[in-house]
Design a protein around this motif. Structure first.
Motif, PDB file in Angstrom:
ATOM      1  N   UNK A  91     105.566  40.650  24.216  1.00 28.80           N
ATOM      2  CA  UNK A  91     105.295  42.055  24.508  1.00 28.80           C
ATOM      3  C   UNK A  91     105.642  42.364  25.962  1.00 28.80           C
ATOM      4  N   UNK A  92     105.228  41.470  26.876  1.00 30.64           N
ATOM      5  CA  UNK A  92     105.512  41.682  28.294  1.00 30.64           C
ATOM      6  C   UNK A  92     107.009  41.758  28.553  1.00 30.64           C
ATOM      7  N   UNK A  93     107.789  40.936  27.858  1.00 35.89           N
ATOM      8  CA  UNK A  93     109.244  40.953  28.046  1.00 35.89           C
ATOM      9  C   UNK A  93     109.815  42.328  27.705  1.00 35.89           C
ATOM     10  N   UNK A  94     109.323  42.934  26.639  1.00 31.90           N
ATOM     11  CA  UNK A  94     109.791  44.269  26.256  1.00 31.90           C
ATOM     12  C   UNK A  94     109.472  45.304  27.333  1.00 31.90           C
ATOM     13  N   UNK A  95     108.243  45.270  27.822  1.00 31.24           N
ATOM     14  CA  UNK A  95     107.865  46.236  28.851  1.00 31.24           C
ATOM     15  C   UNK A  95     108.616  45.990  30.156  1.00 31.24           C
ATOM     16  N   UNK A  96     108.824  44.733  30.512  1.00 33.84           N
ATOM     17  CA  UNK A  96     109.570  44.431  31.731  1.00 33.84           C
ATOM     18  C   UNK A  96     110.991  44.968  31.638  1.00 33.84           C
ATOM     19  N   UNK A  97     111.589  44.876  30.458  1.00 34.80           N
ATOM     20  CA  UNK A  97     112.922  45.456  30.261  1.00 34.80           C
ATOM     21  C   UNK A  97     112.900  46.953  30.565  1.00 34.80           C
ATOM     22  N   UNK A  98     111.886  47.640  30.050  1.00 33.11           N
ATOM     23  CA  UNK A  98     111.789  49.079  30.284  1.00 33.11           C
ATOM     24  C   UNK A  98     111.454  49.399  31.735  1.00 33.11           C
ATOM     25  N   UNK A  99     110.844  48.458  32.442  1.00 31.56           N
ATOM     26  CA  UNK A  99     110.517  48.647  33.858  1.00 31.56           C
ATOM     27  C   UNK A  99     111.707  48.373  34.769  1.00 31.56           C
ATOM     28  N   UNK A 100     112.841  47.974  34.196  1.00 23.93           N
ATOM     29  CA  UNK A 100     114.036  47.758  34.993  1.00 23.93           C
ATOM     30  C   UNK A 100     114.333  46.321  35.357  1.00 23.93           C
TER      31      UNK A 100
END
Length: 238
Positions: A125-134
């Motif tokens: 899940x964190x990997x997905x959000x980190x992608x969206x965070x740039x």
């Protein structure tokens, strides 16, 4: 840096997404006597944050049994939360903490190492959000094929990463110096019971050995990238 989701361990702050949650569920209702709400009760000598009449301590200590009970309480009929909701909260809290401590402008390359259980799911899940965070995350997920075959939640999390083009591999090799800016330890959490031996733990035993060597002078294959752990550093006895 250790970051928690549903459970708060190792004297770290209650994740910002869970502080309002504790106020909402502990102010009234059957959960007010559970382990989750005892965590949010006033602690002697600890400065807390008052929210809706509930005092959330800045830090708390939980042992393994108490931490497990927090999850049980939240996913009970009275709590009403599902495992995927808690995993989403944990993963987002983790990504938010990384964004605060290690901005994408200076630490863009993040290696997430996911284990076979819920800690590993938090990492996905964190990997997905980190992608969206740039950020430019990549995931190492040993034994991925057998894990996702047995668990649809983990399968869906890997599908989401594939749709975003986030690299995910089941092959573990120790990263070289300069290859990553941050390492996320999402291997084992507070439910870890110890090693089984006889080769059954590979490659997670080598991963934990690598993570444990980080920052130690002269340690073999150690690199300088900071390690951010979900719940607790993998392999710790709590």
């Amino acid at each position: 840096l250790a970051v928690g989701g549903a459970a708060v361990l190792a004297a770290r702050r209650l994740p910002p997404l869970l502080a309002p949650l504790s106020a909402a569920v502990c102010a009234r209702g059957p959960l007010r006597r559970t382990a989750f709400c005892r965590l949010a009760a006033p602690a002697a000598g600890v400065r807390g944050l008052a929210m809706a009449g509930v005092v959330v301590p800045a830090s708390s200590f939980l042992n393994q049994e108490q931490a497990i009970q927090v999850d049980v309480d939240l996913m009970s009929a009275e709590g009403g939360f599902s495992i995927d909701q808690l995993m989403e909260l944990a993963g987002l809290s983790l990504a938010t903490a990384i964004a605060k401590e290690y901005p994408a402008s200076s630490h863009p390359n993040v290696l997430i190492i996911s284990g076979p259980g819920n800690n590993g799911g938090d990492g996905l899940v964190a990997a997905r959000h980190l992608h969206h965070f740039g950020y430019a995350p990549r995931v190492v997920y040993p034994k991925m094929e057998s894990i996702v075959e047995k668990n649809d939640l983990y399968r869906r999390l890997t599908v989401q990463l594939a749709q975003l083009g986030v690299p995910i591999s089941s092959e573990w090799t120790r990263p070289q110096e300069g290859a990553v800016d941050v390492i996320v330890d999402a291997v084992f959490g507070f439910s870890f019971k110890g090693w089984r031996g006889g080769g059954k733990d590979a490659p997670f035993d080598d991963i934990v050995d690598f993570l444990g060597s980080e920052g130690q002078e002269g340690a073999a294959a150690s690199i300088s990238a900071p390690v951010v752990s979900v719940d607790i550093p993998s392999g710790w006895d709590v």
